[in-house]
Scaffold this motif. Structure first.
Motif, PDB file in Angstrom:
ATOM      1  N   HIS A   1       0.831  -1.206   0.000  1.00  0.00           N
ATOM      2  CA  HIS A   1       0.000   0.000   0.000  1.00  0.00           C
ATOM      3  C   HIS A   1       0.865   1.257   0.000  1.00  0.00           C
ATOM      4  O   HIS A   1       0.568   2.216  -0.725  1.00  0.00           O
ATOM      5  CB  HIS A   1      -0.919  -0.003   1.224  1.00  0.00           C
ATOM      6  CG  HIS A   1      -2.040  -0.982   1.125  1.00  0.00           C
ATOM      7  ND1 HIS A   1      -3.107  -1.002   2.006  1.00  0.00           N
ATOM      8  CD2 HIS A   1      -2.268  -1.990   0.246  1.00  0.00           C
ATOM      9  CE1 HIS A   1      -3.942  -1.968   1.676  1.00  0.00           C
ATOM     10  NE2 HIS A   1      -3.441  -2.587   0.615  1.00  0.00           N
ATOM     11  N   LEU A   2       1.924   1.262   0.814  1.00  0.00           N
ATOM     12  CA  LEU A   2       2.801   2.438   0.845  1.00  0.00           C
ATOM     13  C   LEU A   2       3.393   2.711  -0.538  1.00  0.00           C
ATOM     14  O   LEU A   2       3.551   3.867  -0.934  1.00  0.00           O
ATOM     15  CB  LEU A   2       3.929   2.222   1.855  1.00  0.00           C
ATOM     16  CG  LEU A   2       4.929   3.379   1.980  1.00  0.00           C
ATOM     17  CD1 LEU A   2       4.254   4.641   2.496  1.00  0.00           C
ATOM     18  CD2 LEU A   2       6.094   2.983   2.892  1.00  0.00           C
TER      19      LEU A   2
ATOM     20  N   HIS B   1       1.449   5.148  -2.633  1.00  0.00           N
ATOM     21  CA  HIS B   1       1.268   6.532  -2.170  1.00  0.00           C
ATOM     22  C   HIS B   1       1.807   7.496  -3.227  1.00  0.00           C
ATOM     23  O   HIS B   1       2.888   7.272  -3.793  1.00  0.00           O
ATOM     24  CB  HIS B   1       2.002   6.741  -0.849  1.00  0.00           C
ATOM     25  CG  HIS B   1       1.664   8.021  -0.157  1.00  0.00           C
ATOM     26  ND1 HIS B   1       2.140   9.254  -0.582  1.00  0.00           N
ATOM     27  CD2 HIS B   1       0.892   8.273   0.939  1.00  0.00           C
ATOM     28  CE1 HIS B   1       1.681  10.207   0.222  1.00  0.00           C
ATOM     29  NE2 HIS B   1       0.921   9.627   1.151  1.00  0.00           N
TER      30      HIS B   1
ATOM     31  N   ASN C   1       3.302  10.249  -3.050  1.00  0.00           N
ATOM     32  CA  ASN C   1       4.582  10.886  -2.728  1.00  0.00           C
ATOM     33  C   ASN C   1       5.677   9.869  -2.418  1.00  0.00           C
ATOM     34  O   ASN C   1       6.727  10.226  -1.910  1.00  0.00           O
ATOM     35  CB  ASN C   1       4.426  11.847  -1.542  1.00  0.00           C
ATOM     36  CG  ASN C   1       3.659  13.093  -1.907  1.00  0.00           C
ATOM     37  OD1 ASN C   1       2.485  13.009  -2.280  1.00  0.00           O
ATOM     38  ND2 ASN C   1       4.293  14.247  -1.801  1.00  0.00           N
TER      39      ASN C   1
ATOM     40  N   TRP D   1      -5.455   5.098  -1.712  1.00  0.00           N
ATOM     41  CA  TRP D   1      -5.062   6.467  -1.376  1.00  0.00           C
ATOM     42  C   TRP D   1      -5.934   7.465  -2.122  1.00  0.00           C
ATOM     43  O   TRP D   1      -6.165   7.326  -3.316  1.00  0.00           O
ATOM     44  CB  TRP D   1      -3.600   6.717  -1.747  1.00  0.00           C
ATOM     45  CG  TRP D   1      -2.636   5.878  -0.991  1.00  0.00           C
ATOM     46  CD1 TRP D   1      -1.988   4.771  -1.441  1.00  0.00           C
ATOM     47  CD2 TRP D   1      -2.213   6.062   0.358  1.00  0.00           C
ATOM     48  NE1 TRP D   1      -1.190   4.246  -0.466  1.00  0.00           N
ATOM     49  CE2 TRP D   1      -1.296   5.019   0.646  1.00  0.00           C
ATOM     50  CE3 TRP D   1      -2.509   7.007   1.344  1.00  0.00           C
ATOM     51  CZ2 TRP D   1      -0.689   4.899   1.894  1.00  0.00           C
ATOM     52  CZ3 TRP D   1      -1.898   6.873   2.576  1.00  0.00           C
ATOM     53  CH2 TRP D   1      -1.007   5.842   2.847  1.00  0.00           C
TER      54      TRP D   1
ATOM     55  N   ARG E   1      -5.886  11.352  -3.022  1.00  0.00           N
ATOM     56  CA  ARG E   1      -5.076  12.573  -2.984  1.00  0.00           C
ATOM     57  C   ARG E   1      -5.926  13.749  -2.525  1.00  0.00           C
ATOM     58  O   ARG E   1      -7.068  13.914  -2.978  1.00  0.00           O
ATOM     59  CB  ARG E   1      -4.473  12.864  -4.356  1.00  0.00           C
ATOM     60  CG  ARG E   1      -3.581  14.091  -4.359  1.00  0.00           C
ATOM     61  CD  ARG E   1      -2.972  14.339  -5.724  1.00  0.00           C
ATOM     62  NE  ARG E   1      -1.850  13.466  -5.997  1.00  0.00           N
ATOM     63  CZ  ARG E   1      -0.623  13.691  -5.562  1.00  0.00           C
ATOM     64  NH1 ARG E   1      -0.374  14.748  -4.795  1.00  0.00           N
ATOM     65  NH2 ARG E   1       0.350  12.879  -5.878  1.00  0.00           N
TER      66      ARG E   1
ATOM     67  N   ALA F   1      -2.208  12.669   1.037  1.00  0.00           N
ATOM     68  CA  ALA F   1      -3.148  11.626   0.615  1.00  0.00           C
ATOM     69  C   ALA F   1      -3.761  10.965   1.834  1.00  0.00           C
ATOM     70  O   ALA F   1      -3.106  10.824   2.872  1.00  0.00           O
ATOM     71  CB  ALA F   1      -2.446  10.592  -0.259  1.00  0.00           C
TER      72      ALA F   1
ATOM     73  N   TYR G   1      -5.483   7.660   3.575  1.00  0.00           N
ATOM     74  CA  TYR G   1      -5.445   6.202   3.464  1.00  0.00           C
ATOM     75  C   TYR G   1      -6.845   5.639   3.607  1.00  0.00           C
ATOM     76  O   TYR G   1      -7.487   5.789   4.637  1.00  0.00           O
ATOM     77  CB  TYR G   1      -4.526   5.644   4.547  1.00  0.00           C
ATOM     78  CG  TYR G   1      -4.250   4.161   4.458  1.00  0.00           C
ATOM     79  CD1 TYR G   1      -3.891   3.564   3.260  1.00  0.00           C
ATOM     80  CD2 TYR G   1      -4.325   3.367   5.606  1.00  0.00           C
ATOM     81  CE1 TYR G   1      -3.610   2.213   3.192  1.00  0.00           C
ATOM     82  CE2 TYR G   1      -4.041   2.009   5.552  1.00  0.00           C
ATOM     83  CZ  TYR G   1      -3.690   1.440   4.341  1.00  0.00           C
ATOM     84  OH  TYR G   1      -3.408   0.093   4.271  1.00  0.00           O
TER      85      TYR G   1
ATOM     86  N   LEU H   1       5.645   6.275   6.439  1.00  0.00           N
ATOM     87  CA  LEU H   1       4.522   7.154   6.119  1.00  0.00           C
ATOM     88  C   LEU H   1       4.439   8.306   7.112  1.00  0.00           C
ATOM     89  O   LEU H   1       4.158   9.451   6.729  1.00  0.00           O
ATOM     90  CB  LEU H   1       3.214   6.362   6.117  1.00  0.00           C
ATOM     91  CG  LEU H   1       1.946   7.195   5.903  1.00  0.00           C
ATOM     92  CD1 LEU H   1       1.942   7.833   4.510  1.00  0.00           C
ATOM     93  CD2 LEU H   1       0.700   6.344   6.104  1.00  0.00           C
TER      94      LEU H   1
ATOM     95  N   ASN I   1       4.553  12.147   5.991  1.00  0.00           N
ATOM     96  CA  ASN I   1       3.517  13.124   6.329  1.00  0.00           C
ATOM     97  C   ASN I   1       4.099  14.331   7.059  1.00  0.00           C
ATOM     98  O   ASN I   1       3.674  15.470   6.835  1.00  0.00           O
ATOM     99  CB  ASN I   1       2.441  12.459   7.207  1.00  0.00           C
ATOM    100  CG  ASN I   1       1.522  11.557   6.399  1.00  0.00           C
ATOM    101  OD1 ASN I   1       1.385  11.714   5.181  1.00  0.00           O
ATOM    102  ND2 ASN I   1       0.901  10.607   7.068  1.00  0.00           N
TER     103      ASN I   1
END
Length: 224
Positions: free
Chosen positions: A17-18, A21, A23, A135, A137, A150, A152, A184, A188
């Motif tokens: 999942h990461l 993302h 970014n 995700w 955005r 973004a 989750y 993450l 962030n």
């Protein structure tokens, strides 16, 4: 809540999942790596790949350095203030460096022969994109409602707790499970405090540069 098994998955985010993302710049699936130009190209193999594990065999890495240097020995650990639960003999590090020496992938040609998989498979493409909607955005004009780049929004599936041990086993399991979540958190922080366009790039094992006068393609470099 209480129980027999600590919930090491609490609010964890899986690596797959990461990697989606907006970014985060992920490494490619291993089967997309078709050639290694230099030894340092092995950093393109993901940490959850079998190639990453194979590269650790018989090599001195940062995870083994403390034990190999004797810092974990009981007397040294006491002098250094290392918790009792982290003190141990240096012998496992010694065995790691010597027992599998014949299986160490040393040269660039060996790395290409052993680590390069078959060409890209369609199954990996499906696996990589199956959670592409996890995700959402956040536009700049809505950052007052949600500050991060973004949000989750995964389809939640409760992970199995089978095989989770206690003591040091739980500590290791928690660290592995929460690693992507920690990245993450850092992402962030930097996107909200420094620059909203900051990106984090995934990197695998990095091999130290050769000593002066050595043949880089034929020597066994240390890794970290």
């Amino acid at each position: 809540r209480t129980g027999d098994f600590p919930d090491v998955y609490w609010r964890s985010i899986p690596w797959e999942h990461l990697r989606l993302h907006p970014n985060f710049v992920p490494l490619p699936p291993p089967s997309q790596i078709l050639n290694l130009e230099t030894k340092q190209d092995v950093r393109r193999f993901r940490q959850d790949s079998w190639q990453w594990r194979a590269l650790h065999v018989g090599r001195m890495t940062t995870s083994k350095a403390t034990s190999a240097l004797g810092f974990s020995e009981p007397d040294a650990g006491q002098a250094l203030g290392i918790p009792n639960s982290l003190r141990s003999s240096s012998l496992p590090a010694f065995y790691h460096m010597t027992a599998d020496s014949e299986h160490v992938i040393k040269t660039l040609s060996e790395m290409n022969r052993v680590l390069i998989e078959n060409p890209y498979s369609a199954k990996e493409e499906i696996d990589e994109s199956s959670n592409s909607r996890c995700w959402k955005r956040i536009p700049q004009d809505q950052k007052n409602k949600f500050p991060f780049p973004a949000k989750y929004m995964p389809d939640y599936k409760s992970p199995s707790k089978k095989g989770i041990s206690v003591g040091n086993g739980v500590r290791m399991k928690w660290g592995n499970t929460q690693e992507a979540t920690a990245i993450l958190t850092a992402l962030n922080y930097f996107t909200t405090s420094v620059d909203p366009n900051i990106t984090v790039h995934e990197v695998g094992m990095t091999i130290s540069p050769p000593e002066v006068g050595t043949n880089y393609n034929n020597s066994c470099s240390n890794t970290s």
